[in-house]
Write a protein that holds these residues in place. Structure first.
Motif, PDB file in Angstrom:
ATOM      1  N   ALA A 284       2.129   1.941  -3.222  1.00  0.00           N
ATOM      2  CA  ALA A 284       1.220   2.318  -4.500  1.00  0.00           C
ATOM      3  C   ALA A 284       0.680   3.659  -3.903  1.00  0.00           C
ATOM      4  O   ALA A 284      -0.318   3.912  -4.482  1.00  0.00           O
TER       5      ALA A 284
ATOM      6  N   GLN B 283      -8.276   0.608 -11.015  1.00  0.00           N
ATOM      7  CA  GLN B 283      -7.543   1.483 -10.260  1.00  0.00           C
ATOM      8  C   GLN B 283      -6.787   2.322 -11.314  1.00  0.00           C
ATOM      9  O   GLN B 283      -5.902   3.411 -10.917  1.00  0.00           O
TER      10      GLN B 283
ATOM     11  N   ARG C 156      -5.561   7.964  -3.903  1.00  0.00           N
ATOM     12  CA  ARG C 156      -4.042   7.433  -3.942  1.00  0.00           C
ATOM     13  C   ARG C 156      -3.148   8.781  -4.060  1.00  0.00           C
ATOM     14  O   ARG C 156      -3.611   9.568  -4.596  1.00  0.00           O
TER      15      ARG C 156
ATOM     16  N   PHE D  33      -0.185   5.273  -0.539  1.00  0.00           N
ATOM     17  CA  PHE D  33      -0.908   5.411   0.491  1.00  0.00           C
ATOM     18  C   PHE D  33      -0.115   5.581   1.782  1.00  0.00           C
ATOM     19  O   PHE D  33       0.696   5.067   1.885  1.00  0.00           O
TER      20      PHE D  33
ATOM     21  N   ILE E 138      -1.768  -5.686  -7.128  1.00  0.00           N
ATOM     22  CA  ILE E 138      -1.295  -4.496  -6.405  1.00  0.00           C
ATOM     23  C   ILE E 138       0.069  -4.454  -6.731  1.00  0.00           C
ATOM     24  O   ILE E 138       0.654  -3.352  -6.693  1.00  0.00           O
TER      25      ILE E 138
ATOM     26  N   SER F  50      -6.864  -0.878  -1.837  1.00  0.00           N
ATOM     27  CA  SER F  50      -6.101  -0.025  -2.891  1.00  0.00           C
ATOM     28  C   SER F  50      -7.496   0.539  -3.823  1.00  0.00           C
ATOM     29  O   SER F  50      -7.695   1.545  -4.444  1.00  0.00           O
TER      30      SER F  50
ATOM     31  N   LEU G   6       0.913  -1.104   0.194  1.00  0.00           N
ATOM     32  CA  LEU G   6      -0.032   0.157   0.043  1.00  0.00           C
ATOM     33  C   LEU G   6       0.875   1.192   0.082  1.00  0.00           C
ATOM     34  O   LEU G   6       0.456   2.072  -0.996  1.00  0.00           O
TER      35      LEU G   6
END
Lengths: 411, 1565
Positions: free
Chosen positions: B45, B1146, B965, B47, B1475, B958, B42
């Motif tokens: 990505a 996403q 994000r 976060f 992810i 996510s 995360l």
């Protein structure tokens, strides 16, 4: 030569229904065989195999062999089974099938036939004499003749609060007289208002159930309940664990109603007396180990009471055996095996005694006249062989022996 | 049965509903390997992640493991990089020792309430050096080592822990401390005594009590009354221990005047706003002196006024010397006077009026004059001259006028006339003392020593209720003093001018009321006379209140003492405070000390505010009052601790007394202190109730000032969009559950759990990796593992399979043999559940290496000879007993009570076993939207599956939070890099003390001086902790000031600390590669503890090597390249579809390529699955796979960002991570399509194998499970709204099936396919159940080698058995034989139970579980330059921790292409792979690894060896130039090419030849 498996499901359905369990749950792990006291000394007796034969519909072969009758009914297999399957209960169900006349006509195994004949006699004896020996009813009170202090109105005392149910073995085997004698001594010391049924006490029905004779057992049970009801007692005290198990579990189940009185095993009764302070004991110099009777601990959950009693004996040292409580090994005296094949029980008892000797204790206490008998037999052989003395006695004997009669202050 | 059957709707979260305000942060609860993976995914990505754990460090269960299967990697070695990465990630905030309390709000915008438990150590200051733990006196069982070995109450969870910080375990306040009015930390000093650290113990006492020696003798010891141990046998003799410590210290001080108490507060001036104010203390007793000392410590100037010629008050003149020697009192008074700036003591100075003191300039007055006025009863005869008041007697005797000179044993020449008088009234007379308290005892025993003919005591109270202690009365009786209790005194009978006796009546009842009034009832007609010549009154005493007569506002209490506010001790006169006996009447010394502390605190506040004080303030110094409760231990708990040997079983130790006939001859102290031996034995009895004893040793040991005992629990709220639960499981606690005692655990020492055994194997474990029996340390030879302990045991409510035990037992057996080749391992099992990738190979290898497997569950473990164990099991031919040296119980796992409570707080439903309830086809969903679950909390599973699920959960979070994000993630920026190429090397050297870790061994300043002499070194210094935050600022400053361009830190391991220092360099604009770390801790001070010279020399050498090397370091730069944000997904089965959707949702474009015309892959052939069933639930639940598949396909087809190509194949791939170029060939399309993308997800699946045995293809009644399933699917699925009700049983091609035989492992686990296909057992069980549903009387027999129903699949297995499905084992050596006879199928198989050893079945249908085989993966593998396994599946980067990645960056893997697996597991993999791809694609740019290989073209022969060895496909041969090239974007810097190159043309940056040689030259110079 491979047998064609019929996969006849009626066998396992029958067993499930009769024994009220799910034997199908078995995943063939063999723990039952690994722990079984009979399998240890007689490796052709393999509970796991028996179960699989029933699962796969091969039970006819089972019925025609002595295997069914070798189970002690000790239920150690059930206690250790991860799937909660009780082989003893399963075999008891099958034993009923075995009495079927048409089937028996096909039996040829001499051991089976001889054993069943003895069991048949036992059944008939109980049927006619209402006890396991065939003695006359009045002989049930022979044990009172040597009592040091005969309580007033021992027999059928009106308004007695406690009825003491002696059980056939204690009442009729001179070797076991010490059990009722001791327990009455304790009751007398504690000034309990108690009585016994004498000749009106019938066999509890246990041997008939173990032999697959449900209906005949029910007749005995009904008589016994009526007798005690008539006395109006609040408590039924029992020294025999098998009788206790019957009274506690089978009577309400088979008669379809709760009993109108409380059933207590002698150890529970004595633990209560000690707790209330009604009885205090003299010191005892010795190391005690305790053998859990199968019917009392594993099957009836009475684990703490005998230990509470023993912990109240001043100065006594207590040590557990390797296998104790629900893991205790059977003494060999269970399941009518003594009647069916008297060669096996002493071997089981000898293994159990080894465990007791291994603790270093010099007194082996049980809470069952049957355990006491078998273990005493083993102890005698053991003593002769190794010159080590192991005293075997029932809890009630130990307690009675430590009663402080001479000290009025204790009353 | 039909009524029981339910169908659950697929609830796979296909559409997303988002709240208006989406928060770009996620809370991850549980920081094991799953929690770390989810957090890293995360954070990468974009976060913000909060990673929370109850423990003081992250790492979870995996940190405890020694090795991992099937790779035999060291668990810590492979996990450590993840620990460090998690610990250092800018966007991961680690919150340890905390619980999640609740979650409010809506998915996408939650408020999570966190309960932060006090750690008592500031993690920002703690450097993990361990100096505190070295000093901590409280050993605790080390939970990390499965309770074996010890750690301290202040501890670091394990050596590599992140955060690298200690924590203190407190259970609560010890009752001794709670009961003491002065809050003496008795547990603290008792613990220090146990360690023979008497001076430290003295320090602890002294911090709360200025009079250790006094209280060690005459304290009422309320601590002992409260002592938990008292509930079992007898309290710890705390008072005697205190005396022992005090006496020991004084003895030392006598021997050695220089002797100092460690950590005593310095005698120095303390400046505070009240420093110049003056305070008067009236009375030098315990209250007055304590108050004076406290105030002086705060810098207040204190004068103590004492009327008597000696200080100490009642301690000095009220207690006889033989009970409390005067020299001890004097000594402690002297000590107190020396506190801080000193206290002025004015003896022989009576204060007649306190107002005069105020007038003299004292700002406040503490009135503590004690209670020195003795009382007589107003009865006839009381005025007779032979009636004495006890206090007068005691005072006179105490004031230096003893009748017998203690030194010479000669009669003293009395100086004090009153004593002479008193003596004459006692000597050779019959003395009667009236009173039953301590003073009466002192008077009586003093009279005895003064030579009375006889002494007796008489009192109101009964013998049982006399205020004197049991010990006092024992003394009295020993000394022949009579006691007449329960008497009221009528008159003193005088005859002929002489006293002849005291007339008494017998008391029936007496009681003092609260106001001091007496209620008395006597027996009539019981008057009698006790004969005597002298009467001593010891019935009470009061203070002299004359000095406060003039104080306006000061009042008297009803008991004729000073009235005060009980909270502040303030009187009505501002500035006038009172305490001690002057307030309470005759009381206990410890109460007076407490009053002194309280008064000092109040006066301090008064002085600060010059106003009335009304708030309570706790005692100074050890202000530790945190709101934790008093520890109450139960009788059973204490008994258990003693029984387990954790606490001494000894009875209380008693001090020796001098024999009565001897001691009455003089006034010498008659009690002996404990001998050291006695003290140690007594201290061992302490139960350490509070765990931490608050001795404060850690506070003094910590040079970083990180320990803070005043921390309290706090609550914190976090705003997050989603929550991921990864709390993991615990091995079940056999002891606590009293689980299956027949296995002998805790009864026989050589029966251990698998976790305990794991710790034995570990180098950081209690035996440092030596396999030794706990019972006797013997090296075991025969070791047995017992499987399924706490698993697959529905009779004990542990009905599920723990999934991991078969493999970890095998691993432990293999590793044990590696440790000790003499070990003969045996594993007792029932079904060997080696269902994972390469697991069966591992088992086969184990067998080849001598691990013995016995297919039987063990019934019991019994003791054998010499600590050996008898294992009872059974084979087909009956029961067996075998003796083993050691038995290992392979214990199952279960979520702990806290985890279950957490789930309930969050409103999640749990299954019957306490695990998170599952949701069909959504493997990481919980029953609450926005809260996800991963890892073992949803079902027992091993590490790679946990890592996969963690990524999947991160992926789901996510996807939910996609719009937010990057909104909360931070990016670190650095100043532009300084060009140092033209500069001469100027090296700065920083040598670390690491507290005393290094500094205690290596002479650090000497190393610094040496470093300064090295060529190129421009600056050198030493630091207490080089890694601390303030030192980073310092290093930066030094770099600037000295214009340094190279830095060497000599400290600890580069593994954890190099990135920190490199970062510090970057913050100053230096290239991070101009740094080197010399490890002088692990490689030096820790291994040469005993030899300071050698260690110091070695440190110099290590520093010199790094100084030489760093000068040859050159700046390295990271290749930065742009990322193409699109992804290519290869394969349109369920995995590919899920991955494509997850990525596309996403915001990324996806190219989805499917070879066939239809999407769906293998899922097209799966009709239904069994939903995991709760043990309590009734009936089965079926999940409809086809509906899920159709919905998924529909979404993919409609998705605007998914470009779908069916009947298509990827024909070419070039480029590298972030910059791929691929070509797609569509069948029948003349022109190929070229695409560009940044990531690739391989989801090409695998296929159902076709059987080649058992008459398959020859007899129509022999079919595969898949074929059966398709037939069965035609039947009505009960209660299903989408099933076709027209389909009936007559449609079945095979007629009514009354008997079916299934054969498992057809074509699996054999020579051609030596792996387990994993799904067949589930498939067979599922289809058998379905068959039973259609025809309950059908006879079904499943012939199997092992039923691999892992996890909750065991429930379905049990369900099948209960419904009558029969399972029968066969060995691969005797497979079932299938034939046709008389037109009937016949299956013959071995069956030990049957007569003849086998049975023959005649089924209507024979179903073969044919398993899964890989696709032809070679062409794609070559295109992608990724490897395949031996079995032809794709090979991931790392079997354990990188299950979704390839070694080559930017390519990810999911679904059956990875390995055979169930549908849910494939979905999890696909989400996880997504992810991984999104984390890459969401970065605009990417930095390559800086330390890469390079080629010296002049040396390169173009041989191509480097190309062969490169695992990352980063090497190639430039065919034109005939030299090797390095693709820096792909190179991972592993160095394989460097070692492979025969010409030395390949070089590794940062490890180049000149650098290495410089080090070597220095080392050998």
């Amino acid at each position: 030569m491979s047998s064609i498996a019929t996969l006849d499901a009626s066998w396992r359905d029958f067993v499930n229904a009769q024994s009220q369990q799910t034997i199908n749950r078995c995943y063939a792990c063999s723990r039952c065989t690994a722990g079984c006291p009979i399998a240890r000394i007689s490796p052709d007796f393999r509970p796991a195999q028996i179960l699989e034969m029933i699962q796969f519909g091969l039970a006819d072969a089972l019925l025609a062999s002595p295997t069914l009758w070798r189970c002690l009914g000790c239920d150690l297999c059930g206690a250790r089974c991860p799937n909660d399957v009780h082989i003893g209960a399963m075999l008891a169900a099958l034993r009923a099938k075995s009495w079927d006349e048409t089937r028996r006509a096909g039996y040829t195994d001499p051991v089976l036939l001889a054993g069943m004949e003895r069991l048949g006699k036992l059944r008939d004896t109980i049927g006619s004499a209402r006890n396991i020996t065939g003695d006359a009813a009045e002989n049930r009170l022979l044990w009172t003749q040597n009592l040091e202090r005969v309580p007033e109105g021992l027999l059928n005392r009106a308004n007695a609060e406690v009825v003491y149910y002696t059980g056939c073995v204690s009442a009729l085997f001179p070797q076991s007289y010490r059990v009722p004698q001791s327990f009455t001594a304790i009751l007398t010391f504690a000034q309990s208002n108690f009585t016994v049924l004498g000749g009106e006490e019938w066999c509890c029905g246990y041997p008939l159930l173990a032999a697959g004779q449900r209906d005949r057992a029910r007749e005995l049970m009904q008589h016994n309940v009526e007798q005690i009801k008539a006395m109006g007692a609040r408590t039924l005290a029992v020294t025999c664990p098998s009788c206790y198990h019957m009274w506690h579990h089978e009577y309400p189940a088979l008669l379809g109603a709760p009993l109108p009185f409380e059933v207590q095993h002698s150890t529970q009764f004595i633990a209560g007396l000690l707790k209330d302070g009604a009885v205090k004991l003299n010191a005892f110099d010795g190391t005690i180990t305790y053998h859990d009777p199968c019917d009392l601990c594993r099957k009836s959950d009475v684990f703490a009471a005998p230990r509470e009693v023993l912990s109240n004996v001043p100065h006594a040292r207590f040590i557990e055996m390797t296998n104790y409580g629900k893991n205790a090994m059977c003494c060999g005296g269970g399941g009518n095996l003594e009647t069916f094949d008297s060669a096996l029980p002493p071997k089981v008892a000898s293994e159990r005694l080894d465990d007791a000797v291994g603790t270093g204790a010099n007194v082996l206490v049980s809470a069952c006249q049957q355990c006491e008998r078998t273990l005493m037999g083993a102890a005698r052989k053991h003593d002769a062989a190794r010159k080590a003395r192991m005293k075997v006695m029932d809890v009630v004997e130990l307690v009675a022996q430590q009663l402080p009669w001479e000290t009025p202050g204790n009353r | 049965m039909t009524d029981e059957t339910q169908t659950t709707q697929p609830s796979n979260d296909l559409t997303i509903q988002r709240p208006n305000q989406t928060v770009g942060a996620v809370l991850v609860v549980g920081a094991g390997i799953g929690g770390m993976q989810a957090s890293l995914d995360l954070a990468e990505a974009g976060f913000k992640v909060y990673l929370l754990d109850r423990a003081p460090a992250i790492g979870g269960r995996m940190a405890q493991l020694d090795k991992t299967f099937p790779t035999n990697d060291c668990a810590m070695c492979i996990m450590s990089p993840k620990l460090v990465e998690t610990g250092r990630h800018l966007n991961i905030e680690i919150i340890t020792t905390a619980d999640l309390e609740k979650v409010d709000g809506v998915p996408g915008n939650f408020t999570a309430t966190i309960r932060q438990h006090p750690r008592y150590v500031d993690t920002t200051k703690c450097t993990g050096c361990g100096d505190c733990a070295a000093k901590c006196p409280i050993p605790m069982p080390d939970d990390f080592n499965a309770g074996m070995g010890t750690r301290k109450a202040i501890y670091k969870l394990y050596p590599q822990a992140i955060p690298n910080a200690f924590a203190i375990e407190k259970r609560g306040i010890a009752p001794c401390r709670d009961a003491c009015p002065a809050h003496q930390r008795a547990q603290g000093y008792v613990a220090l005594i146990r360690e023979k650290r008497y001076a430290d113990a003295y320090r602890v006492i002294k911090e709360d009590n200025p009079f250790p020696s006094i209280c060690g003798r005459v304290c009422i010891a309320k601590c002992e009354t409260a002592c938990n141990r008292g509930t079992l046998d007898a309290p710890v003799a705390i008072r005697d221990l205190k005396r022992f410590v005090a006496d020991w210290v004084y003895e030392q001080q006598i021997q050695n005047p220089e002797f100092e108490i460690p950590n005593s507060p310095p005698i120095s001036s303390l400046q505070s706003p009240i420093s110049n104010l003056r305070v008067a203390v009236v009375g030098s007793g315990p209250a007055g002196m304590t108050c004076a000392a406290d105030l002086a410590r705060q810098g207040v100037r204190v004068t103590v006024f004492e009327a008597l010629p000696v200080a100490g008050g009642m301690m000095r003149v009220g207690v006889p010397n033989f009970r409390l020697p005067h020299d001890r009192v004097q000594r402690e008074i002297d000590d107190t006077l020396r506190v801080a700036l000193g206290v002025e003591l004015k003896l022989n100075t009576r204060v007649d009026d306190v107002e005069k003191l105020f007038a003299d300039g004292y700002s406040a007055v503490f009135f503590a004059v004690g209670s020195h006025k003795g009382r007589k009863l107003p009865i006839p005869g009381a005025d007779h001259p032979d009636v004495i008041v006890s206090l007068d007697l005691l005072r006179d005797v105490s004031l230096g006028n003893e009748p017998i000179n203690q030194l010479t044993n000669e009669p003293n020449v009395a100086r004090h006339s009153s004593l002479v008088t008193l003596r004459s009234k006692i000597e050779n007379r019959r003395v009667l003392v009236l009173g039953g308290g301590a003073v009466a005892v002192d008077a009586a025993t003093t009279a005895r020593r003064l030579g009375a003919a006889s002494v007796a005591m008489a009192c109101l109270e009964s013998r049982e209720t006399m205020p004197a202690t049991k010990e006092d009365l024992e003394q009295v009786e020993q000394e022949g003093i009579g006691i007449y209790p329960a008497r009221s005194f009528k008159q003193i009978v005088v005859s002929g001018g002489k006293i002849t006796g005291v007339e008494c009546v017998n008391v029936k009842f007496m009681q003092f009321e609260k106001d001091g009034r007496l209620t008395l009832e006597t027996y009539p007609n019981t008057e009698h006379t006790l004969e005597c010549d002298t009467v001593i009154f010891a019935i009470g005493q009061g203070p002299d209140l004359a000095p406060i007569q003039n104080a306006q506002g000061a009042e008297q209490s009803k008991r004729r003492t000073v009235a005060v506010d009980p909270e502040t001790l303030a009187t009505g006169r501002p500035g006038l405070f009172a305490g001690g006996d002057a307030v309470t009447g005759a009381g206990f010394i410890i109460d007076s000390i407490a009053a002194g502390h309280k008064a000092a605190s109040s006066i301090q506040q008064y002085l600060s505010r010059q106003s009335t004080v009304n708030s309570q303030q706790s005692i100074p110094i050890s202000n530790l009052q945190s709101p934790i409760s008093v520890v109450k231990l139960t009788h059973d708990e204490i008994a258990a601790r003693i029984a387990s040997g954790k606490t001494s079983a000894r009875e209380r130790t008693h001090t020796e007394w001098v024999a009565a006939e001897e001691r009455v001859k003089n006034f010498e102290e008659f009690t002996h202190a404990f001998t050291e031996e006695q003290a140690l034995a007594e201290a061992e009895r302490c139960l350490a109730c509070g765990v931490c004893s608050e001795c404060l040793e850690c506070v003094y040991a910590c040079r970083a000032g990180a320990v803070n005992h005043a921390m309290v629990e706090e609550t914190r709220e976090l705003n997050v969009g989603a929550v991921i639960l990864t709390p993991g499981v615990e091995p079940i606690d056999l002891k606590a559950l009293s689980y299956r005692p027949e296995f002998g655990y805790k009864r026989y020492p050589n029966v251990v759990t698998s976790l305990e055994f794991e710790r034995f194997l570990s180098a950081t474990g209690p035996t440092q990796g030596v396999v030794a029996r706990p019972g006797d340390g013997k090296h075991p030879k025969k070791v047995a593992w017992i499987q399924c302990v706490g698993s697959r045991d529905c009779a004990r409510e542990q009905g599920y399979c723990s999934s991991i035990c078969c493999m970890y037992a095998t691993k432990e057996a293999v590793i044990a043999r590696e440790h000790d080749a003499n070990i003969e391992p045996t594993i007792f099992y029932l079904d060997l559940r080696a269902y994972g990738k390469d697991f069966d190979r591992y088992i086969e290898r184990a067998k080849a290496q001598g691990v013995r497997y016995i297919r039987s569950m063990v019934s019991a473990v019994e003791p054998g000879e010499d600590g050996n164990l008898q294992v009872r099991y059974a084979l087909d031919d009956g029961p067996k007993v075998e003796e083993f040296d050691l038995v290992v119980l392979s214990i199952g796992v279960k979520p702990n009570a806290e985890t279950q409570a957490l789930a309930q707080r969050l409103g999640l439903s749990l299954n019957g076993y306490g695990f998170s309830d599952s949701v069909a086809f959504a493997p990481t969903a919980t029953t609450r939207d926005g809260i996800f679950v991963a890892g073992t909390f949803s079902e027992p599973k091993d590490i790679p599956e946990t890592v996969i699920e963690a990524s999947a959960a991160a992926s789901c979070a996510s996807r939910l939070l996609a719009p937010a994000r990057g909104t909360l993630a931070r990016v670190k920026t650095y100043p532009p890099e300084r060009d140092t190429s033209d500069e001469e090397p100027r090296v700065g050297v920083f040598v670390c003390h690491c507290g005393i870790n290094i500094g205690g061994v290596v002479r650090v300043p000497e190393v610094v001086e040496y470093a300064k002499t090295l060529p190129g070194v421009a600056y050198a210094e030493h630091n207490l902790y080089t890694c601390s935050q303030d030192t980073q600022a310092r290093i930066k400053a030094r770099i600037e000031e000295n214009h340094l361009n190279r830095v060497v830190v000599a400290s600890c391991t580069p593994r954890t600390h190099e990135p920190l220092f490199q970062d510090t360099l970057r913050e100053t604009g230096l290239n991070p590669h101009l740094f080197e770390l010399a490890n002088i801790r692990e490689q030096d001070s820790w291994v040469h503890r005993g030899d300071r010279d050698a260690a110091t020399n070695k440190a110099k050498g290590l520093v010199a090597m790094m100084v030489a090397r760093v000068q040859r370091n050159t700046p390295l730069h990271r290749l930065v390249f742009d990322i193409n944000p699109r992804a290519l997904v290869i394969g349109g089965g369920m995995a590919g579809l899920t991955a494509a959707l997850t990525v596309a949702d996403q915001g990324h474009e996806v190219f989805l390529v499917e070879r066939e015309a239809e999407l769906g892959g293998n899922a097209r052939h799966i009709q239904y699955t069994v939903a995991s069933r709760q043990p309590s639930a009734v009936g089965l639940r079926w999940n409809d796979v086809q509906r899920l598949l159709q919905e998924t396909i529909a979404r993919v087809q409609a998705h605007p960002r998914i470009h779908l190509y069916t009947r298509a194949e990827v024909s070419d791939v070039s480029g590298y991570v972030g910059r791929f170029k691929s070509r797609i060939h569509v069948e029948g399309n003349p022109t190929d399509i070229d695409i560009e993308h940044g990531a690739i997800i391989v989801a090409t699946g695998a296929r159902a194998a076709t059987p080649s045995e058992y008459l398959y293809g020859q007899d129509a009644r022999v079919i595969t499970q898949q074929e059966l399933e398709e037939q069965l699917a035609k039947f009505k699925i009960q209660n299903s709204k989408f099933a076709d009700p027209r389909v009936t049983i007559s449609n079945l091609e095979f007629g009514i099936l009354n008997s079916v035989v299934m054969i498992q492992c057809v074509g699996s686990r054999d020579e051609t396919r030596p792996y387990c296909s994993r799904i067949c057992c589930q498939q067979a069980i599922k289809n058998a159940l379905k068959l039973k549903e259609v025809n309950p009387s059908a006879q079904i027999v499943v012939l199997n080698r092992d039923i691999r129903a892992y996890g909750f699949k065991e429930d379905a297995y049990r369900e099948a058995r209960e419904k009558g499905v029969l399972f029968l084992h066969y060995d691969p050596e005797s497979k079932p034989a299938v034939s046709v006879a008389d037109g009937k199928l016949r299956v013959t198989t071995s069956a030990a139970f049957a007569p003849g050893g086998s049975i023959t079945l005649e089924p209507d249908l024979l179903v073969l579980s044919a398993g899964i085989e890989p696709e032809k993966n070679e062409p794609l593998a070559q295109l992608l330059k990724v490897p395949l396994t031996q079995d032809g599946f794709f090979l991931e980067a790392h079997a354990k921790l990188r299950p979704l990645d390839f070694a080559a960056d930017g390519i990810f893997l999911c679904g059956l292409a990875h390995s055979p697996r169930a549908l849910d597991e494939s979905i999890a993999q696909a989400q996880g792979a997504a992810i991984r791809a999104v984390a890459l694609l969401s970065q605009k740019q990417r930095e390559a690894v800086p330390i890469v290989a390079s080629v010296n073209e002049r040396l390169c022969a173009g041989c191509g060896l480097c190309v062969e060895v490169c695992p990352y496909g980063a090497r190639s041969i430039d065919e034109d130039a005939h030299v090797a090239r390095v693709n820096a974007a792909l190179c991972q810097g592993c160095g394989a090419c460097v070692t492979a190159c025969p010409n030395g043309a390949s070089q590794q940056k940062a490890f180049e030849m000149p650098q290495i040689f410089a080090m070597i030259e220095n080392a050998v110079a």
